[in-house]
Write a protein that holds these residues in place. Structure first.
Motif, PDB file in Angstrom:
ATOM      1  N   LYS A 112       0.829  -1.215   0.000  1.00  0.00           N
ATOM      2  CA  LYS A 112       0.000   0.000   0.000  1.00  0.00           C
ATOM      3  C   LYS A 112       0.860   1.260   0.000  1.00  0.00           C
ATOM      4  O   LYS A 112       0.479   2.283  -0.528  1.00  0.00           O
ATOM      5  N   GLN A 113       2.029   1.177   0.626  1.00  0.00           N
ATOM      6  CA  GLN A 113       2.926   2.345   0.672  1.00  0.00           C
ATOM      7  C   GLN A 113       3.936   2.353  -0.467  1.00  0.00           C
ATOM      8  O   GLN A 113       4.894   3.133  -0.462  1.00  0.00           O
ATOM      9  N   ASN A 114       3.735   1.414  -1.407  1.00  0.00           N
ATOM     10  CA  ASN A 114       4.655   1.291  -2.542  1.00  0.00           C
ATOM     11  C   ASN A 114       6.102   1.049  -2.081  1.00  0.00           C
ATOM     12  O   ASN A 114       7.046   1.599  -2.653  1.00  0.00           O
ATOM     13  N   LYS A 115       6.235   0.249  -1.013  1.00  0.00           N
ATOM     14  CA  LYS A 115       7.582   0.002  -0.471  1.00  0.00           C
ATOM     15  C   LYS A 115       7.855  -1.493  -0.397  1.00  0.00           C
ATOM     16  O   LYS A 115       8.403  -1.981   0.603  1.00  0.00           O
ATOM     17  N   LEU A 116       7.411  -2.228  -1.400  1.00  0.00           N
ATOM     18  CA  LEU A 116       7.590  -3.690  -1.357  1.00  0.00           C
ATOM     19  C   LEU A 116       9.072  -4.062  -1.299  1.00  0.00           C
ATOM     20  O   LEU A 116       9.884  -3.517  -2.059  1.00  0.00           O
ATOM     21  N   GLN A 117       9.418  -4.986  -0.399  1.00  0.00           N
ATOM     22  CA  GLN A 117      10.784  -5.513  -0.385  1.00  0.00           C
ATOM     23  C   GLN A 117      10.889  -6.598  -1.447  1.00  0.00           C
ATOM     24  O   GLN A 117       9.881  -7.175  -1.844  1.00  0.00           O
ATOM     25  N   LYS A 118      12.094  -6.900  -1.865  1.00  0.00           N
ATOM     26  CA  LYS A 118      12.272  -7.944  -2.884  1.00  0.00           C
ATOM     27  C   LYS A 118      11.892  -9.318  -2.333  1.00  0.00           C
ATOM     28  O   LYS A 118      11.263 -10.132  -2.995  1.00  0.00           O
ATOM     29  N   THR A 119      12.299  -9.593  -1.070  1.00  0.00           N
ATOM     30  CA  THR A 119      12.065 -10.924  -0.495  1.00  0.00           C
ATOM     31  C   THR A 119      11.506 -10.809   0.913  1.00  0.00           C
ATOM     32  O   THR A 119      11.994 -10.011   1.712  1.00  0.00           O
ATOM     33  N   TYR A 120      10.471 -11.605   1.179  1.00  0.00           N
ATOM     34  CA  TYR A 120       9.946 -11.739   2.545  1.00  0.00           C
ATOM     35  C   TYR A 120      10.187 -13.188   2.972  1.00  0.00           C
ATOM     36  O   TYR A 120       9.845 -14.108   2.228  1.00  0.00           O
ATOM     37  N   SER A 121      10.777 -13.358   4.149  1.00  0.00           N
ATOM     38  CA  SER A 121      11.034 -14.731   4.612  1.00  0.00           C
ATOM     39  C   SER A 121      10.264 -14.990   5.885  1.00  0.00           C
ATOM     40  O   SER A 121      10.328 -14.199   6.823  1.00  0.00           O
ATOM     41  N   ALA A 122       9.545 -16.104   5.878  1.00  0.00           N
ATOM     42  CA  ALA A 122       8.762 -16.454   7.070  1.00  0.00           C
ATOM     43  C   ALA A 122       9.373 -17.693   7.703  1.00  0.00           C
ATOM     44  O   ALA A 122       9.765 -18.629   7.003  1.00  0.00           O
ATOM     45  N   THR A 123       9.452 -17.692   9.025  1.00  0.00           N
ATOM     46  CA  THR A 123       9.928 -18.904   9.697  1.00  0.00           C
ATOM     47  C   THR A 123       8.735 -19.850   9.841  1.00  0.00           C
ATOM     48  O   THR A 123       7.586 -19.419   9.837  1.00  0.00           O
ATOM     49  N   PHE A 124       9.020 -21.146   9.962  1.00  0.00           N
ATOM     50  CA  PHE A 124       7.916 -22.104  10.070  1.00  0.00           C
ATOM     51  C   PHE A 124       7.444 -22.196  11.508  1.00  0.00           C
ATOM     52  O   PHE A 124       8.063 -22.836  12.341  1.00  0.00           O
ATOM     53  N   GLY A 125       6.328 -21.535  11.757  1.00  0.00           N
ATOM     54  CA  GLY A 125       5.728 -21.632  13.082  1.00  0.00           C
ATOM     55  C   GLY A 125       4.625 -22.675  13.049  1.00  0.00           C
ATOM     56  O   GLY A 125       4.633 -23.577  12.210  1.00  0.00           O
ATOM     57  N   LEU A 126       3.647 -22.522  13.940  1.00  0.00           N
ATOM     58  CA  LEU A 126       2.496 -23.429  13.909  1.00  0.00           C
ATOM     59  C   LEU A 126       1.736 -23.185  12.614  1.00  0.00           C
ATOM     60  O   LEU A 126       1.440 -22.030  12.285  1.00  0.00           O
ATOM     61  N   PRO A 127       1.382 -24.240  11.881  1.00  0.00           N
ATOM     62  CA  PRO A 127       0.664 -24.012  10.627  1.00  0.00           C
ATOM     63  C   PRO A 127      -0.706 -23.382  10.889  1.00  0.00           C
ATOM     64  O   PRO A 127      -1.405 -23.774  11.829  1.00  0.00           O
ATOM     65  N   GLN A 128      -1.060 -22.396  10.066  1.00  0.00           N
ATOM     66  CA  GLN A 128      -2.372 -21.742  10.121  1.00  0.00           C
ATOM     67  C   GLN A 128      -2.788 -21.389  11.539  1.00  0.00           C
ATOM     68  O   GLN A 128      -3.948 -21.561  11.912  1.00  0.00           O
ATOM     69  N   ASP A 129      -1.877 -20.904  12.342  1.00  0.00           N
ATOM     70  CA  ASP A 129      -2.163 -20.647  13.749  1.00  0.00           C
ATOM     71  C   ASP A 129      -3.300 -19.618  13.888  1.00  0.00           C
ATOM     72  O   ASP A 129      -3.081 -18.419  13.759  1.00  0.00           O
ATOM     73  N   GLY A 130      -4.519 -20.096  14.129  1.00  0.00           N
ATOM     74  CA  GLY A 130      -5.664 -19.184  14.266  1.00  0.00           C
ATOM     75  C   GLY A 130      -6.142 -18.618  12.933  1.00  0.00           C
ATOM     76  O   GLY A 130      -6.968 -17.720  12.908  1.00  0.00           O
ATOM     77  N   HIS A 131      -5.635 -19.136  11.827  1.00  0.00           N
ATOM     78  CA  HIS A 131      -6.044 -18.643  10.503  1.00  0.00           C
ATOM     79  C   HIS A 131      -6.894 -19.698   9.797  1.00  0.00           C
ATOM     80  O   HIS A 131      -6.556 -20.881   9.806  1.00  0.00           O
ATOM     81  N   PHE A 132      -7.943 -19.226   9.133  1.00  0.00           N
ATOM     82  CA  PHE A 132      -8.860 -20.161   8.468  1.00  0.00           C
ATOM     83  C   PHE A 132      -9.021 -19.774   7.009  1.00  0.00           C
ATOM     84  O   PHE A 132      -9.072 -18.584   6.680  1.00  0.00           O
ATOM     85  N   PRO A 133      -9.123 -20.793   6.138  1.00  0.00           N
ATOM     86  CA  PRO A 133      -9.272 -20.478   4.713  1.00  0.00           C
ATOM     87  C   PRO A 133     -10.614 -19.785   4.439  1.00  0.00           C
ATOM     88  O   PRO A 133     -11.590 -20.056   5.135  1.00  0.00           O
ATOM     89  N   ASP A 134     -10.617 -18.947   3.415  1.00  0.00           N
ATOM     90  CA  ASP A 134     -11.880 -18.374   2.943  1.00  0.00           C
ATOM     91  C   ASP A 134     -12.233 -19.132   1.658  1.00  0.00           C
ATOM     92  O   ASP A 134     -11.734 -18.809   0.583  1.00  0.00           O
ATOM     93  N   ARG A 135     -13.086 -20.150   1.807  1.00  0.00           N
ATOM     94  CA  ARG A 135     -13.398 -21.007   0.653  1.00  0.00           C
ATOM     95  C   ARG A 135     -14.438 -20.381  -0.269  1.00  0.00           C
ATOM     96  O   ARG A 135     -14.797 -20.989  -1.273  1.00  0.00           O
ATOM     97  N   SER A 136     -14.900 -19.157   0.054  1.00  0.00           N
ATOM     98  CA  SER A 136     -15.884 -18.520  -0.836  1.00  0.00           C
ATOM     99  C   SER A 136     -15.242 -18.212  -2.197  1.00  0.00           C
ATOM    100  O   SER A 136     -15.941 -18.072  -3.189  1.00  0.00           O
ATOM    101  N   ILE A 137     -13.908 -18.150  -2.262  1.00  0.00           N
ATOM    102  CA  ILE A 137     -13.253 -17.879  -3.564  1.00  0.00           C
ATOM    103  C   ILE A 137     -13.459 -19.027  -4.554  1.00  0.00           C
ATOM    104  O   ILE A 137     -13.214 -18.883  -5.736  1.00  0.00           O
ATOM    105  N   PHE A 138     -13.893 -20.191  -4.063  1.00  0.00           N
ATOM    106  CA  PHE A 138     -14.079 -21.352  -4.962  1.00  0.00           C
ATOM    107  C   PHE A 138     -15.476 -21.374  -5.595  1.00  0.00           C
ATOM    108  O   PHE A 138     -15.746 -22.198  -6.461  1.00  0.00           O
ATOM    109  N   LYS A 139     -16.346 -20.484  -5.111  1.00  0.00           N
ATOM    110  CA  LYS A 139     -17.746 -20.517  -5.556  1.00  0.00           C
ATOM    111  C   LYS A 139     -17.870 -20.415  -7.076  1.00  0.00           C
ATOM    112  O   LYS A 139     -17.231 -19.569  -7.703  1.00  0.00           O
ATOM    113  N   GLY A 140     -18.678 -21.290  -7.658  1.00  0.00           N
ATOM    114  CA  GLY A 140     -18.939 -21.211  -9.094  1.00  0.00           C
ATOM    115  C   GLY A 140     -17.875 -21.886  -9.944  1.00  0.00           C
ATOM    116  O   GLY A 140     -18.016 -22.003 -11.152  1.00  0.00           O
ATOM    117  N   LYS A 141     -16.786 -22.343  -9.336  1.00  0.00           N
ATOM    118  CA  LYS A 141     -15.743 -23.008 -10.127  1.00  0.00           C
ATOM    119  C   LYS A 141     -15.936 -24.513  -9.981  1.00  0.00           C
ATOM    120  O   LYS A 141     -16.301 -24.995  -8.918  1.00  0.00           O
TER     121      LYS A 141
END
Ligand code: B12
Ligand code: SF4
Length: 295
Positions: free
Chosen positions: A125-154
């Protein structure tokens, strides 16, 4: 901000995309869609099922890349970049070969989207994208849930993908999973898994874990919780599960309709040439079905 998510096809030199009527829902894109916060908008195009509208207005394109579709992913990225749209690449291939992928994007993400998503969007949003973002492997999907509405109609196959764990406790030399997860294995919180099944009313599930029995203790807790939900599910597991009768019974009782087991070889002389248990050819093993018949 409008964010466009893309699942590339294997590519097709004639039409640019490749209609495939046996495609499964791209889980990683639903997880990313679930990270998007209002008022940002999200839309998904699956190159395996539909043409990508390159001229549709969008602010940011996020493409998931595996090695088998990397060539097509880079073509898609080039089309958007030609139109002045910023492109982010992530996924297994990008994490394994960041130096290659970074040449085809404004930014790349090494590792899982969840831990770095908010920072990435703020930077975009600030037009300041870095070239690389690195994430460490924590708990998978910790408190995060998929939004399956993107599959609708496909037109996807009628089976929902979800994960209980990521990685594998084994360290097979040829396996991209053992490289990607740096030989580690992590389970999701069991309450999160159960909440996801309930929230999205999932009935037929493919657990995409590379080795669902990697942590048998945690898995048994999950399987006991799955029994009353009466779901049908498929999974992939290593053959050492066969030594644990309690686990096999729980697998059956909790709705296992099929399980894939990989064998490096069924020739004992070939196996003797390796010290570690390694998988080479994937064979479908009806272990569970045989077990059910016997009991
Ligand atoms: C389910 C699955 C399938 C399904 C299809 C799934 C689908 N939706 O269409 C089936 C069984 C059909 C299949 C087939 C194949 N598969 Co497959 N499959 C998988 C599996 C087990 C799970 C994929 C998944 O949903 N993962 C869960 C998601 C959440 O994880 P993720 O993709 O890593 O995403 C996270 C991060 O990487 C990151 N991320 C991902 N994308 C992006 C994008 C952006 C912009 C950002 C910011 C972040 C980000 O954030 C995500 C959330 O945390 C993976 C193994 C694995 N562990 O991923 C293999 C895997 C992807 N498959 C693989 C292969 C080789 C194949 C085949 C080519 C096999 C073959 N020889 O036929 C075919 C190709 C099919 C095709 N034409 O598309 C390899 C790819 C290796 C590589 N180097 O890329 C994998 C890694 C298996 C392995 N052990 O090596 N597969
Ligand atoms: S057991 Fe399977 S998932 Fe685990 S490292 Fe070996 S090949 Fe990879």
């Amino acid at each position: 901000m409008k964010i466009t998510l893309i699942k590339p096809s294997l590519g097709n030199v004639i039409s640019g995309y490749n209609i495939n009527d046996g495609s499964m829902e791209p889980l990683q894109l639903a997880i990313i869609a679930g990270l998007v916060k209002k008022p940002d908008e999200v839309i998904m195009y699956d190159d395996r099922l539909e043409p990508i509208p390159f001229d549709e207005k969008t602010d940011l394109v996020c493409i998931t890349v595996d090695s088998f579709n990397a060539h097509r992913a880079y073509e898609i990225s080039a089309e958007f970049k030609k139109r002045g749209v910023k492109v982010i690449l992530g996924g297994m291939h990008v994490s394994l070969l960041p130096d290659e992928a970074v040449q085809y994007a404004d930014s790349i993400v090494v590792g899982d989207a969840e831990p770095i998503w908010d920072q990435l969007i703020n930077d975009a949003k600030q037009n300041k994208l870095q070239k690389t973002y690195s994430a460490t492997f924590g708990l998978p999907q910790d408190g995060h849930f998929p939004d399956r509405s993107i599959f609708k109609g496909k037109k996807y196959l009628p089976i929902s993908l979800m994960q209980f764990s990521r990685g594998c406790k084994f360290n097979c030399t040829f396996c991209s999973v053992s490289k990607f997860f740096k030989h580690s294995h992590k389970c999701r919180k069991i309450d999160d898994v159960l909440h996801e099944i309930e929230k999205d009313k999932l009935k037929t599930i493919l657990f995409v874990d590379d080795n669902m029995v990697s942590n048998k203790k945690e898995l048994k807790i999950l399987l006991r919780e799955l029994i009353p939900l009466k779901i049908k599910r498929a999974s992939q597991s290593s053959i050492d599960m066969a030594k644990d009768k309690e686990l096999l019974k729980l697998m059956v009782d909790s709705g296992c309709a099929g399980n894939l087991v990989g064998f490096e070889s069924i020739n004992i002389n070939n196996l003797a040439t390796h010290v570690k248990l390694e998988t080479y050819t994937i064979l479908t093993c009806f272990l569970i079905i045989n077990y059910t018949k016997k009991h």
